[in-house]
Design a protein around this motif. Structure first.
Motif, PDB file in Angstrom:
ATOM      1  N   GLU A  37     -22.282 -26.386   3.597  1.00 37.30           N
ATOM      2  CA  GLU A  37     -22.079 -27.620   2.744  1.00 37.30           C
ATOM      3  C   GLU A  37     -21.573 -27.374   1.461  1.00 37.30           C
ATOM      4  N   LEU A  38     -22.277 -26.408   0.615  1.00 45.09           N
ATOM      5  CA  LEU A  38     -21.713 -26.265  -0.752  1.00 45.09           C
ATOM      6  C   LEU A  38     -20.120 -25.676  -0.919  1.00 45.09           C
ATOM      7  N   HIS A  43     -14.687 -26.641  -1.931  1.00 47.81           N
ATOM      8  CA  HIS A  43     -13.192 -26.666  -1.364  1.00 47.81           C
ATOM      9  C   HIS A  43     -12.491 -27.994  -1.288  1.00 47.81           C
ATOM     10  N   GLN A  44     -13.335 -28.952  -1.002  1.00 46.91           N
ATOM     11  CA  GLN A  44     -12.644 -30.157  -0.878  1.00 46.91           C
ATOM     12  C   GLN A  44     -12.689 -31.251  -2.161  1.00 46.91           C
ATOM     13  N   ASP A  45     -13.889 -31.040  -2.836  1.00 48.09           N
ATOM     14  CA  ASP A  45     -13.977 -32.031  -4.098  1.00 48.09           C
ATOM     15  C   ASP A  45     -14.137 -31.241  -5.577  1.00 48.09           C
ATOM     16  N   ASN A  46     -14.003 -29.745  -5.468  1.00 46.79           N
ATOM     17  CA  ASN A  46     -13.798 -29.044  -6.614  1.00 46.79           C
ATOM     18  C   ASN A  46     -15.266 -29.191  -7.317  1.00 46.79           C
ATOM     19  N   ASP A  47     -16.226 -29.247  -6.628  1.00 47.53           N
ATOM     20  CA  ASP A  47     -17.554 -29.469  -7.029  1.00 47.53           C
ATOM     21  C   ASP A  47     -18.143 -28.242  -7.924  1.00 47.53           C
ATOM     22  N   LEU A  48     -18.201 -28.166  -9.392  1.00 45.56           N
ATOM     23  CA  LEU A  48     -18.503 -26.704  -9.983  1.00 45.56           C
ATOM     24  C   LEU A  48     -19.972 -26.661  -9.791  1.00 45.56           C
ATOM     25  N   GLU A  49     -20.929 -27.737  -9.501  1.00 44.99           N
ATOM     26  CA  GLU A  49     -22.177 -27.266  -9.574  1.00 44.99           C
ATOM     27  C   GLU A  49     -22.532 -26.533  -8.081  1.00 44.99           C
ATOM     28  N   ARG A  52     -21.478 -22.925  -8.679  1.00 42.13           N
ATOM     29  CA  ARG A  52     -22.611 -22.445  -9.602  1.00 42.13           C
ATOM     30  C   ARG A  52     -23.618 -21.741  -8.525  1.00 42.13           C
ATOM     31  N   ARG A  53     -24.196 -22.546  -7.657  1.00 46.53           N
ATOM     32  CA  ARG A  53     -24.979 -22.357  -6.599  1.00 46.53           C
ATOM     33  C   ARG A  53     -24.569 -21.343  -5.682  1.00 46.53           C
ATOM     34  N   LEU A  54     -23.482 -21.166  -5.127  1.00 45.17           N
ATOM     35  CA  LEU A  54     -22.889 -20.155  -4.331  1.00 45.17           C
ATOM     36  C   LEU A  54     -22.786 -18.663  -4.980  1.00 45.17           C
ATOM     37  N   VAL A  55     -22.390 -18.937  -6.176  1.00 49.01           N
ATOM     38  CA  VAL A  55     -22.388 -17.675  -7.122  1.00 49.01           C
ATOM     39  C   VAL A  55     -23.719 -17.193  -7.110  1.00 49.01           C
ATOM     40  N   ASN A  95     -13.048 -20.298   1.947  1.00 51.49           N
ATOM     41  CA  ASN A  95     -12.773 -21.748   2.594  1.00 51.49           C
ATOM     42  C   ASN A  95     -14.122 -21.543   3.896  1.00 51.49           C
ATOM     43  N   PRO A  96     -14.718 -22.718   4.052  1.00 47.74           N
ATOM     44  CA  PRO A  96     -15.822 -22.747   4.903  1.00 47.74           C
ATOM     45  C   PRO A  96     -15.255 -22.780   6.370  1.00 47.74           C
ATOM     46  N   GLU A  97     -14.013 -22.934   6.566  1.00 46.10           N
ATOM     47  CA  GLU A  97     -13.271 -22.941   7.863  1.00 46.10           C
ATOM     48  C   GLU A  97     -13.132 -21.625   8.570  1.00 46.10           C
ATOM     49  N   PHE A  98     -13.219 -20.769   7.497  1.00 45.00           N
ATOM     50  CA  PHE A  98     -13.045 -19.209   7.906  1.00 45.00           C
ATOM     51  C   PHE A  98     -13.826 -18.857   9.081  1.00 45.00           C
TER      52      PHE A  98
END
Length: 286
Positions: A37-38, A43-49, A52-55, A95-98
């Motif tokens: 989801e993150l 990837h789609q909305d350039n959501d920086l938050e 941050r959570r992924l990192v 890319n989550p589609e990977f």
């Protein structure tokens, strides 16, 4: 605002590495669904938050990878920080589609940044510049389980595993075994050993005023003796030497032969004799 400051603190390990490691280990790990989801939000909305959570959730993996490079004599905090750079690059490209988890995708980027850091800083003289040399460098470091030199069988086995010639393995082993030397020598060197420091035998004396003055005097004296020896020759011999050696557009033997109506061989003999006379006179005047 507090969470943003926390991100900065986590990405830059401070002096207390153990405190940093304990802190990142308390950050919750993401489930596959949360990660997907993150990643989609980033990837789609350039959501920086989301980024941050992924990192943040993967900082512990960077620590785990960085610890495997502790045998290179570099600060673990630096290795972790370089690995974090690789993690951020991986998150940006993920890319989550990977169809794979982020940690599997990020391993390559984390190791790549750490490898570059090690190769830049491990030795003053770079020991691995090509892609093949870098692969051999890290694999050979792992293959050597002891301090002794590899046997012929071990060299052959490593060469076959990495697809290189045995001589390349020997060459890299020699580079790994070499040691950097301080330019001025160790601080505790006594006077009997100090002369071995590179500062003593690599000294550049080209601009030493005393040597420059000596060189200038020697050049002036040599030019003076050369002119005196040249003036002692007959006019034809002087002209031949000037045309053959001192003129901007040097004359050929055939051109001088035509000028003096003699053969080219005769001009060569006159030139040879004139040179002998000049050398003799300069030696006598020295």
């Amino acid at each position: 605002m507090g969470n943003q400051l926390l991100v900065v603190d986590k990405l830059i390990p401070g002096g207390n590495v153990e405190s940093y490691i304990q802190a990142v280990n308390t950050i919750p790990m993401l489930s596959a669904e949360e990660e997907r989801e993150l990643a989609q939000r980033l990837h789609q909305d350039n959501d920086l938050e989301a980024a941050r959570r992924l990192v943040m959730s993967h900082l512990r993996f960077v620590v785990h990878i960085a610890r495997s490079y502790s045998g290179y004599g570099l600060a673990q905090s630096d290795l972790i920080q370089e690995g974090n750079v690789g993690l951020m690059k991986a998150v940006k490209r993920f890319n989550p589609e990977f169809g794979v988890r982020l940690v599997s995708f990020a391993v390559h980027w984390i190791k790549a940044e750490i490898h570059e850091f090690i190769l830049r800083n491990w030795r003053i003289v770079k020991i691995a510049t090509t892609k093949a040399q870098r692969k051999l460098f890290f694999n050979l470091r792992s293959a050597k389980k002891r301090l002794a030199w590899l046997t012929n069988d071990e060299v052959t086995a490593v060469a076959e595993d990495l697809g290189v010639e045995p001589r390349v393995v020997r060459e890299m082993e020699g580079r790994l075994a070499s040691q950097d030397t301080a330019f001025d020598g160790p601080m505790d060197d006594d006077e009997d050993q100090a002369w071995q420091a590179p500062a003593y035998y690599l000294e550049d004396r080209r601009y030493d005023p005393a040597q420059q003055a000596e060189q200038a005097d020697w050049t002036e004296d040599s030019n003076t003796r050369l002119l005196e020896a040249l003036e002692a020759l007959d006019e034809r011999s002087q002209d031949i030497l000037r045309q053959r050696w001192l003129a901007e557009n040097k004359a050929t033997l055939h051109e001088l032969a035509a000028k003096y109506s003699v053969s080219a061989e005769r001009i060569r003999q006159l030139e040879k004799n004139a040179m002998k006379k000049i050398r003799k006179q300069m030696d006598e005047a020295a």
